[in-house]
Design a protein around this motif. Structure first.
Motif, mmCIF file in Angstrom:
data_model
loop_
_atom_site.group_PDB
_atom_site.id
_atom_site.type_symbol
_atom_site.label_atom_id
_atom_site.label_comp_id
_atom_site.label_asym_id
_atom_site.label_seq_id
_atom_site.Cartn_x
_atom_site.Cartn_y
_atom_site.Cartn_z
ATOM 1 N N UNK A 109 0.856 -1.179 0.000
ATOM 2 C CA UNK A 109 0.000 0.000 0.000
ATOM 3 C C UNK A 109 0.894 1.232 0.000
ATOM 4 N N UNK A 142 -4.684 5.221 2.788
ATOM 5 C CA UNK A 142 -3.872 4.192 2.144
ATOM 6 C C UNK A 142 -4.494 3.748 0.842
ATOM 7 N N UNK A 198 -7.297 -12.561 1.974
ATOM 8 C CA UNK A 198 -8.052 -11.656 2.843
ATOM 9 C C UNK A 198 -9.552 -11.687 2.569
ATOM 10 N N UNK A 199 -9.968 -12.203 1.422
ATOM 11 C CA UNK A 199 -11.389 -12.241 1.108
ATOM 12 C C UNK A 199 -12.087 -13.395 1.811
ATOM 13 N N UNK A 244 -7.805 -14.345 7.718
ATOM 14 C CA UNK A 244 -7.750 -13.335 6.669
ATOM 15 C C UNK A 244 -7.288 -11.983 7.191
ATOM 16 N N UNK A 256 -5.155 -8.924 8.026
ATOM 17 C CA UNK A 256 -3.956 -8.387 7.405
ATOM 18 C C UNK A 256 -3.151 -7.625 8.448
ATOM 19 N N UNK A 269 -15.926 -9.126 7.111
ATOM 20 C CA UNK A 269 -15.303 -8.693 8.355
ATOM 21 C C UNK A 269 -15.048 -7.192 8.291
ATOM 22 N N UNK A 271 -12.866 -3.881 10.224
ATOM 23 C CA UNK A 271 -11.640 -3.656 10.980
ATOM 24 C C UNK A 271 -11.471 -2.179 11.340
ATOM 25 N N UNK A 310 -8.033 0.060 12.260
ATOM 26 C CA UNK A 310 -6.590 0.124 12.400
ATOM 27 C C UNK A 310 -6.210 1.481 12.993
ATOM 28 N N UNK A 360 -3.439 -3.297 13.809
ATOM 29 C CA UNK A 360 -4.820 -3.717 13.957
ATOM 30 C C UNK A 360 -5.280 -3.387 15.370
ATOM 31 N N UNK A 395 -11.426 -5.926 15.488
ATOM 32 C CA UNK A 395 -12.175 -6.365 14.321
ATOM 33 C C UNK A 395 -13.437 -7.078 14.763
ATOM 34 N N UNK A 441 -16.186 -10.049 12.919
ATOM 35 C CA UNK A 441 -16.296 -10.913 11.746
ATOM 36 C C UNK A 441 -17.727 -11.183 11.308
ATOM 37 N N UNK A 490 -8.251 4.287 11.184
ATOM 38 C CA UNK A 490 -8.776 3.899 9.876
ATOM 39 C C UNK A 490 -9.778 2.767 10.034
ATOM 40 N N UNK A 531 -12.731 -5.759 3.587
ATOM 41 C CA UNK A 531 -12.290 -6.336 2.308
ATOM 42 C C UNK A 531 -13.175 -5.830 1.184
ATOM 43 N N UNK A 560 -7.922 -4.870 1.189
ATOM 44 C CA UNK A 560 -8.579 -4.074 2.215
ATOM 45 C C UNK A 560 -8.862 -2.694 1.634
ATOM 46 N N UNK A 561 -10.073 -2.249 1.825
ATOM 47 C CA UNK A 561 -10.450 -0.894 1.432
ATOM 48 C C UNK A 561 -10.490 -0.058 2.699
ATOM 49 N N UNK A 562 -9.782 1.057 2.687
ATOM 50 C CA UNK A 562 -9.676 1.890 3.881
ATOM 51 C C UNK A 562 -10.499 3.160 3.744
ATOM 52 N N UNK A 563 -10.996 3.625 4.876
ATOM 53 C CA UNK A 563 -11.506 4.976 4.926
ATOM 54 C C UNK A 563 -10.346 5.953 4.866
#
Lengths: 119, 110
Positions: A35, A43, A99-100, A106, A108, B32, B34, B36, B46, B49, B51, B89, B93, B98-101
């Motif tokens: 990233x 990120x 991760x999916x 999963x 990270x 899930x 998360x 961070x 981390x 989280x 799930x 953050x 997924x 991972x998609x972050x704010x």
């Protein structure tokens, strides 16, 4: 159990030089992600690799950037002919599983980052 | 694709104040979720989280509950400390691992 190890932590390069960033995933992890974090931004995903394979490079710039994760040794993110806009923090992460997938495998985990400054 | 929206920062609080950082998500299914945390000059750690729906993640006094009815995963802490100053953050997924704010910077003053 060591975490994700990145080196160097800080790297200064002149415009036009090459930058090479290394990442050793957590023990037992075979999924590696890179990233990039630009100053004061979130990120952005760059690339997802497994051993000897690039799974997803949709976030990688088309030119000058490449990544590999060889059978032996760390993952390498290489930036050729760096420009000032490449100055950023580059984070490597790893996971046990894709991760999916569901479950705890999963998750990270991130390294402490490599801060690249191009002068 | 999946995405998250976090409240904009920065957030400045006095020590021992109550913290809420909002996070809402758009997702297919129930991935899930998360949180961070990134301390100054460091990488992402981390924090917690969850799930599945109605799960509550907790760590270091922080909590977040996975609420599918409101598609939210707000981060809370009852009494913040100066050492909690960091960028937080929210993530899930997505099309990428991972998609972050965009992150919410928290500053806690003594």
């Amino acid at each position: 159990n060591a975490g994700v190890m990145q080196n160097p932590r800080h790297l200064v390069r002149r415009r036009g030089q090459e930058a090479r960033l290394r990442c050793s995933p957590m023990k037992g992890h075979s999924h590696v992600y890179w990233y990039r974090q630009l100053p004061e931004e979130g990120l952005k995903f760059m690339v997802y690799l497994q051993k000897e394979n690039i799974i997803d490079e949709s976030g990688m710039p088309k030119e000058r950037f490449s990544a590999e994760f060889p059978k032996e040794g760390p993952s390498i993110l290489r930036i050729q002919q760096v420009v000032r806009g490449d100055s950023a923090a580059y984070f490597c992460a790893s996971s046990l599983l894709d991760s999916a997938q569901g479950g705890s495998g999963n998750t990270i985990y991130f390294g402490e980052g490599s801060w690249l400054t191009v002068v | 694709g999946n995405s998250v929206t976090q409240m904009e920062g920065p957030v400045t609080l006095s020590e021992e104040a109550f913290l809420t950082i909002n996070c809402t998500y758009t997702a297919t299914g129930y991935p899930s979720l998360f949180w961070y945390v990134q301390y100054p000059g460091e990488g992402l750690q981390l924090l917690l989280k969850a799930t599945k729906a109605d799960d509550k993640g907790s760590n270091k006094g922080f909590e977040a509950t996975y609420r599918k009815e409101t598609t939210s995963f707000h981060l809370e802490k009852g009494s913040v400390q100066v050492s909690d100053s960091a960028v937080y953050f929210c993530a899930l997924p997505g099309n990428t691992p991972l998609v972050f704010g965009k992150g919410t910077r928290l500053s806690v003053i003594a």
